[in-house]
Design a protein around this motif. Structure first.
Motif, PDB file in Angstrom:
ATOM      1  N   ALA A 261       0.831  -1.207   0.000  1.00 50.62           N
ATOM      2  CA  ALA A 261       0.000   0.000   0.000  1.00 50.62           C
ATOM      3  C   ALA A 261       0.871   1.264   0.000  1.00 50.62           C
ATOM      4  O   ALA A 261       0.519   2.268  -0.627  1.00 50.62           O
ATOM      5  CB  ALA A 261      -0.929  -0.005   1.214  1.00 50.62           C
TER       6      ALA A 261
ATOM      7  N   ASN B 279      -5.645  -8.055  -7.418  1.00 56.25           N
ATOM      8  CA  ASN B 279      -4.925  -6.802  -7.145  1.00 56.25           C
ATOM      9  C   ASN B 279      -5.559  -5.590  -7.817  1.00 56.25           C
ATOM     10  O   ASN B 279      -5.309  -4.451  -7.415  1.00 56.25           O
ATOM     11  CB  ASN B 279      -3.474  -6.910  -7.632  1.00 56.25           C
TER      12      ASN B 279
ATOM     13  N   LEU C 208      -7.059  -3.052  -5.641  1.00 59.27           N
ATOM     14  CA  LEU C 208      -6.081  -2.254  -4.864  1.00 59.27           C
ATOM     15  C   LEU C 208      -5.587  -1.082  -5.681  1.00 59.27           C
ATOM     16  O   LEU C 208      -5.449   0.037  -5.185  1.00 59.27           O
ATOM     17  CB  LEU C 208      -4.877  -3.117  -4.479  1.00 59.27           C
TER      18      LEU C 208
END
Ligand code: NAD
Length: 344
Positions: free
Chosen positions: A74, A95, A98
């Motif tokens: 992150a 992913n 994200l």
């Protein structure tokens, strides 16, 4: 201003893309994300690439290995404009959320289903499609090889029908848990998924593919039979088109390159010469002796180094997304110059 790039997944493809990004004048490699310490993580540290921990990896394990970490995935995503996802096939799709949440762009790899990204990408074939996109999928190694060949054949002579048999390597050289170690394994799905995958770039291409897996780690080989709509004058013209196109390497008969072992030996010999830092072979490889035009029918073998063929394409995908080059030729020329790939 340089585009800030992160690489998530530092295996066969990720480590090569990271090295390639680090060589670009218009990009900056901010860091790489890894789940576990290992020899590849050590290599990242030795090259000065900050490591970020991904996928539930443990900081204690990195600390025990003596490998410094700069944070979690992150944190990396918060510092970059784009991430190259080079994780195993099913992880990239997970992913995606994200990357969207972090508000950054993403380049995925071809193992994934096409809808993981806004468009499939190959620099020679559809660079313009990539312009301004927030996500792209660089198609797989085999599809990259076929799309490049299509970019040579289609605009010059048109393709009436294209049949390809793909002789696929069983594993990458660093993999010890895949096979077969003996035997020839037909891919029973016919036609194989490669044809439809090429059509994510050339929707109307009449291509049909079949595949077998053989016990080798070096390269794939494609056995091509293409019926051309408006054929060239002869084999010399056919070969000349491949020779004059970037990212193709044609071995002359006198070079004594009988197959993939000599191709990779050539690549090893070339490492360290000019800008060429690796023993990879990111070009489509053709043989002068292994190409022939018979009327409208073109026959040619091409070998594809699965570990590296997509690496320059990832660089061009980033350049297209951020509109960093005036056109595909400019992007390809810059990528190839920095990676030591000779112009066509
Ligand atoms: P690889 O197994 O060599 O590398 C994948 C890396 O991702 C490994 O280091 C693994 O530890 C790491 N990883 C696993 N889970 C992760 C997670 N959650 N977060 C971050 N990292 C994670 O695989 P590869 O061959 O480099 O393939 C990567 C992608 O590239 C795949 O989608 C594959 O289909 C595609 N691809 C591979 C080849 C090839 O021939 N190797 C060619 C073209 C495209």
């Amino acid at each position: 201003m340089k585009v800030r790039v992160g690489v998530n997944g530092f295996g066969t493809i990720g480590k090569r893309v990271a090295d390639a990004v680090a060589r670009q004048p218009d990009m900056e490699l901010i860091g790489v994300a890894k789940t576990r310490p290992g020899f590849e993580a050590r290599r990242a540290v030795e090259r000065g690439y900050p490591i970020y921990i991904a996928g539930g990896g443990s900081p204690e394990k990195f600390a025990a290995a003596g490998l410094p970490v700069a944070g979690r995935l992150a944190d990396l995503l918060g510092k970059v404009d784009v991430v190259v996802d080079a994780t195993p096939e099913d992880v990239g799709r997970e992913n995606r959320a994200l990357y969207q949440a972090a508000g950054i762009r993403a380049v995925f790899q071809g193992g994934k289903e096409p809808d993981v990204a806004e468009a499939s990408f190959n620099a020679l074939a559809n660079y313009e499609t990539g312009r301004g996109k927030r996500s792209l999928r660089v198609v797989s190694c085999n599809t990259t090889g076929l799309a490049r060949a299509a970019a040579v054949l289609l605009p010059r002579w048109g393709v009436a029908r294209w049949d390809v048999t793909l002789v696929r390597r069983a594993a990458d050289p660093g993999e010890s848990k895949r096979g077969p170690v003996d035997g020839i394994m037909p891919t029973m799905e016919m036609p194989s998924h490669h044809g439809p995958d090429v059509r994510t770039i050339y929707p109307d291409l009449p291509i049909a593919t079949a595949a077998v897996v053989v016990p080798t780690t070096l390269m794939h080989v494609h056995v091509n039979h293409v019926r051309l709509a408006h054929p060239p004058s002869g084999t010399a013209e056919l070969l000349g088109a491949f020779r004059s196109t970037p990212r193709f390497h044609v071995f002359a008969g006198w070079e004594g390159v009988d197959g993939t072992p000599q191709v990779m030996e050539f690549a090893r010999d070339r490492a360290g010469h000019g800008n060429r830092s690796t023993s990879d072979m990111p070009e489509n490889v053709l043989w002068e002796r292994g190409a022939r035009l018979d009327g409208s029918d073109a026959y040619f073998f091409q070998a594809i180094h699965q570990e590296s063929v997509v690496v320059p394409e990832n660089i061009d995908a980033i350049r297209a997304m951020f509109d960093l080059a005036k056109d595909k030729d400019a992007s390809i020329a810059l990528t190839d110059r920095t990676l030591g790939i000779a112009p066509g």
